[in-house]
Design a protein around this motif. Structure first.
Motif, PDB file in Angstrom:
ATOM      1  N   LEU A  78     -37.161 -79.840 -20.755  1.00 15.15           N
ATOM      2  CA  LEU A  78     -38.394 -79.120 -21.038  1.00 15.15           C
ATOM      3  C   LEU A  78     -38.156 -77.623 -21.024  1.00 15.15           C
ATOM      4  O   LEU A  78     -37.356 -77.116 -20.231  1.00 15.15           O
ATOM      5  N   PRO A  79     -38.858 -76.848 -21.906  1.00 15.84           N
ATOM      6  CA  PRO A  79     -38.739 -75.388 -21.888  1.00 15.84           C
ATOM      7  C   PRO A  79     -39.270 -74.817 -20.582  1.00 15.84           C
ATOM      8  O   PRO A  79     -40.119 -75.394 -19.908  1.00 15.84           O
ATOM      9  N   HIS A 119     -48.906 -80.805 -35.118  1.00 19.48           N
ATOM     10  CA  HIS A 119     -48.497 -81.717 -34.046  1.00 19.48           C
ATOM     11  C   HIS A 119     -49.626 -82.678 -33.700  1.00 19.48           C
ATOM     12  O   HIS A 119     -49.367 -83.838 -33.344  1.00 19.48           O
ATOM     13  N   ASP A 149     -44.022 -83.191 -36.987  1.00 15.20           N
ATOM     14  CA  ASP A 149     -43.180 -82.291 -36.203  1.00 15.20           C
ATOM     15  C   ASP A 149     -42.968 -80.987 -36.964  1.00 15.20           C
ATOM     16  O   ASP A 149     -42.927 -80.966 -38.192  1.00 15.20           O
ATOM     17  N   SER A 202     -45.108 -71.073 -25.870  1.00 17.47           N
ATOM     18  CA  SER A 202     -44.142 -71.684 -24.953  1.00 17.47           C
ATOM     19  C   SER A 202     -44.794 -72.798 -24.147  1.00 17.47           C
ATOM     20  O   SER A 202     -44.211 -73.866 -23.949  1.00 17.47           O
ATOM     21  N   ALA A 224     -45.258 -75.694 -26.354  1.00 16.00           N
ATOM     22  CA  ALA A 224     -43.965 -76.344 -26.600  1.00 16.00           C
ATOM     23  C   ALA A 224     -43.577 -77.225 -25.426  1.00 16.00           C
ATOM     24  O   ALA A 224     -42.985 -78.310 -25.606  1.00 16.00           O
ATOM     25  N   VAL A 225     -43.884 -76.765 -24.187  1.00  9.23           N
ATOM     26  CA  VAL A 225     -43.599 -77.588 -23.017  1.00  9.23           C
ATOM     27  C   VAL A 225     -44.373 -78.897 -23.085  1.00  9.23           C
ATOM     28  O   VAL A 225     -43.819 -79.990 -22.878  1.00  9.23           O
ATOM     29  N   VAL A 246     -45.630 -80.295 -25.785  1.00 10.34           N
ATOM     30  CA  VAL A 246     -45.144 -81.095 -26.918  1.00 10.34           C
ATOM     31  C   VAL A 246     -43.862 -81.820 -26.538  1.00 10.34           C
ATOM     32  O   VAL A 246     -43.674 -83.012 -26.846  1.00 10.34           O
ATOM     33  N   GLU A 247     -42.949 -81.096 -25.887  1.00  8.82           N
ATOM     34  CA  GLU A 247     -41.691 -81.723 -25.482  1.00  8.82           C
ATOM     35  C   GLU A 247     -41.946 -82.822 -24.458  1.00  8.82           C
ATOM     36  O   GLU A 247     -41.338 -83.910 -24.519  1.00  8.82           O
ATOM     37  N   ARG A 277     -43.312 -85.659 -26.324  1.00  5.33           N
ATOM     38  CA  ARG A 277     -42.270 -86.340 -27.108  1.00  5.33           C
ATOM     39  C   ARG A 277     -41.421 -87.243 -26.219  1.00  5.33           C
ATOM     40  O   ARG A 277     -41.127 -88.394 -26.561  1.00  5.33           O
ATOM     41  N   GLN A 278     -41.021 -86.696 -25.072  1.00  3.39           N
ATOM     42  CA  GLN A 278     -40.224 -87.505 -24.159  1.00  3.39           C
ATOM     43  C   GLN A 278     -41.027 -88.702 -23.658  1.00  3.39           C
ATOM     44  O   GLN A 278     -40.489 -89.817 -23.530  1.00  3.39           O
ATOM     45  N   GLN A 309     -41.090 -91.146 -26.418  1.00  5.37           N
ATOM     46  CA  GLN A 309     -39.813 -91.849 -26.522  1.00  5.37           C
ATOM     47  C   GLN A 309     -39.683 -92.895 -25.424  1.00  5.37           C
ATOM     48  O   GLN A 309     -39.257 -94.041 -25.678  1.00  5.37           O
TER      49      GLN A 309
END
Length: 571
Positions: free
Chosen positions: A2-3, A339, A344, A360, A363-364, A366-367, A370-371, A374
């Motif tokens: 993660l960012p 998104h 993506d 930012s 993005a955290v 979103v990541e 995403r994880q 997954q």
């Protein structure tokens, strides 16, 4: 991974916007202040022009107009043929009063050094002689008016005398003396009337002499009519006075004209001096206007520069806000929307302000999402695999690795409906391992399990068509579902099955030939609405029972009349 969250920016967008808005508003206030000061300066300049220069120039112009009007009145009195009976003198007097009042007002407003002392001295020099000459002219016009009144009375007397004479048409009936009287009287009256309009003394003298001759001839006539006698007396009294009064009137008129000419010359001088006074005041006003216009041009130029600076700063602020804030927010919003729709794309995180911090942070998330997706997808896949494995295990016999009874029943129902719909044959074979209980007792259960597995795989290896199925029916029994096979085709497949099991060469001392064998019972039917699946299975089971009864290691089929016929045996 993660960012990492960024720290709060040192210079935030709010601070930048506050600085920009403060700068623009400050410049706006400065521009408004400058504009107000310029307008106030213009107001003061216009007030000065209106209260001093313009007022003096207009008063001087009014004074010049009054002087010219007086000069025009004097000229009118000069050229007028009846100047002694008009009101020119009173108008000139009124205009003189107006001129003096205007001059006094001009002296009151002209407290500057715009007009030189020489011009003021010239104006004072010609003003007093002009008004003195105007007073003399007024006196002479008054006297001339009295003479003109007497002159008009004499004209009236001549007219009355003329009316007392008989008409010319009736003189033919009069005596000769009366006729001559009328002629001489008319001649005397005409000479006197001509004298009233004569302008030269010599002409008046000649007319006077001619009139005297006519009067002498009238005196020599012997008249009988009392009216003519009385009229002759009146002619002798009236006509000589006309000639004597005409000469003073002409002399007085010439003196009046001379005074008027002198007044006109003085009026022209006064007008010229007043006009020079006006020109100097006008030049001073024009110079003040020029200075004021120069100041206005400088003010306008300054306002233009201030406006350009304000416009430049405003446009720069708008461009900066659009590029540094609006467009970045739009890109971040578009990325968030993409998104959200499941697409993506890159998330703008550049910069060191709140927008980059929001990017930012997003993005955290979103990541992390995403994880999480997954992981959820992997968990779902694993769950599907487990479900598939459970489903397979629920339909596969664990020992033989072929379909179990449950799977067979499901597939049998589907195949039966299809055969019923298409009116196609449906074959069925029941199989049983010969002397399997004895095999288990002699070789053990592990060997028995191995035997079951190998026999099941051998049976499955002979099925090559889609829809064919072999299932463990229970214990050492197996069942084969054969869609589309008639009874004869089923018999051919049964022979292959017998050979496939014998070819395994599984030892069994309890069986014939000391090898593991199987017994088969088969049936085939074209289903109708009156048929049942259980009846087909029952017929195949009866055929299997018949094969066991006839010595095993063989195939028996069920015919239409439900009799079992052996069609195969050991090899």
């Amino acid at each position: 991974m993660l960012p990492v969250f960024r720290r709060r920016p040192r210079y935030s967008i709010g601070s930048k916007l506050t600085l920009i808005i403060g700068a623009v508003f400050g410049l706006y206030l400065l521009s408004v202040t400058v504009i107000g000061y310029v307008m106030y300066s213009q107001y003061r300049g216009f007030s000065t022009l209106a209260s001093s220069h313009f007022d003096r120039a207009m008063t001087a112009a009014e004074l010049t107009r009054d002087a010219e009007t007086i000069a025009a009145e004097v000229f009118e009195m000069l050229v007028s043929s009846e100047r002694s009976i008009n009101a020119g003198n009173r108008r000139a007097e009124n205009l003189a009063s107006i001129y003096q009042a205007t001059r006094q007002r001009l002296d009151a407003v002209d407290a500057s050094d715009v007009v030189d002392d020489q011009t003021r001295a010239e104006l004072d020099r010609w003003q007093q002689p002009f008004f003195s000459s105007l007073e003399r002219l007024d006196t002479r016009l008054a006297a001339e008016q009295s003479l003109q009144a007497a002159h008009l009375n004499r004209i009236d007397e001549l007219f009355l005398l003329l009316q007392q004479l008989p008409p010319v048409a009736t003189t033919a009936s009069l005596p000769a003396a009366d006729q001559r009287f009328v002629g001489h009287a008319l001649a005397a009256l005409s000479y006197a009337a001509a004298a009233l309009s004569a302008e030269r003394p010599g002409q008046i003298a000649r007319l006077h002499g001619a009139c005297q001759q006519q009067l002498q001839q009238l005196a020599a006539l012997s008249l009988v009519s009392k009216d003519f006698i009385e009229l002759r007396k009146r002619l002798n009294r009236t006509l000589p006075s006309i000639f004597t009064s005409r000469r003073p009137l002409l002399q007085h008129g010439r003196a009046t004209l001379a005074t008027a000419r002198q007044t006109r010359v003085l009026a022209q001088k006064l007008t010229s001096t007043t006009f020079n006074y006006h020109l100097q005041l006008k030049a001073a006003a024009q110079q003040a206007i020029t200075v004021h216009q120069r100041m206005i041009r400088r003010s306008l130029f300054g306002l233009l520069l201030a406006s350009l600076a304000l416009i430049t700063i405003t446009v720069g602020a708008v461009v900066y806000i659009r590029r540094a804030i609006v467009l970045r927010i739009n890109r971040l919003s578009a990325a968030m929307h993409a998104h959200q729709q499941g697409h993506d794309g890159p998330i703008p995180c550049e910069g060191h302000d709140e927008i980059s911090l929001m990017g930012s942070t997003f993005a955290v998330f979103v990541e992390a999402r995403r994880q999480a997706e997954q992981q959820l997808e992997q968990a779902n896949l694993h769950l599907q695999q487990m479900n598939a494995e459970l489903h397979r295990l629920s339909e596969i016999d664990e020992l033989t690795r072929i379909a179990n009874r449950r799977r067979f029943d499901q597939h049998m129902a589907s195949v039966w409906r299809r055969a019923l719909r298409e009116q196609s044959p449906l074959g069925l074979i029941m199989a049983d391992i010969d002397f399997f209980k004895r095999f288990n007792d002699e070789y053990g259960h592990q060997a028995g399990d191995e035997c079951l597995y190998r026999v099941a795989q051998a049976l499955a290896g002979e099925l090559h068509r889609e829809g064919d199925m072999v299932a463990r029916y229970g214990g050492e029994e197996f069942i084969l579902l054969l869609p589309g096979l008639s009874l004869a085709q089923t018999e051919k497949l049964a022979r292959r099955l017998l050979r496939a099991v014998r070819s395994l060469q599984i030892p069994n001392d309890q069986a014939e030939g000391h090898m593991v064998t199987i017994s088969l019972g088969g049936a085939s039917v074209v289903p109708t609405t009156h048929d049942r699946i259980e009846s087909l299975v029952s017929r195949a089971d009866q055929a299997l029972y018949a094969a066991k009864s006839r010595g095993r290691n063989r195939f028996c089929s069920a015919v239409a009349d439900d009799q079992n016929v052996m069609v195969g045996g050991t090899t």
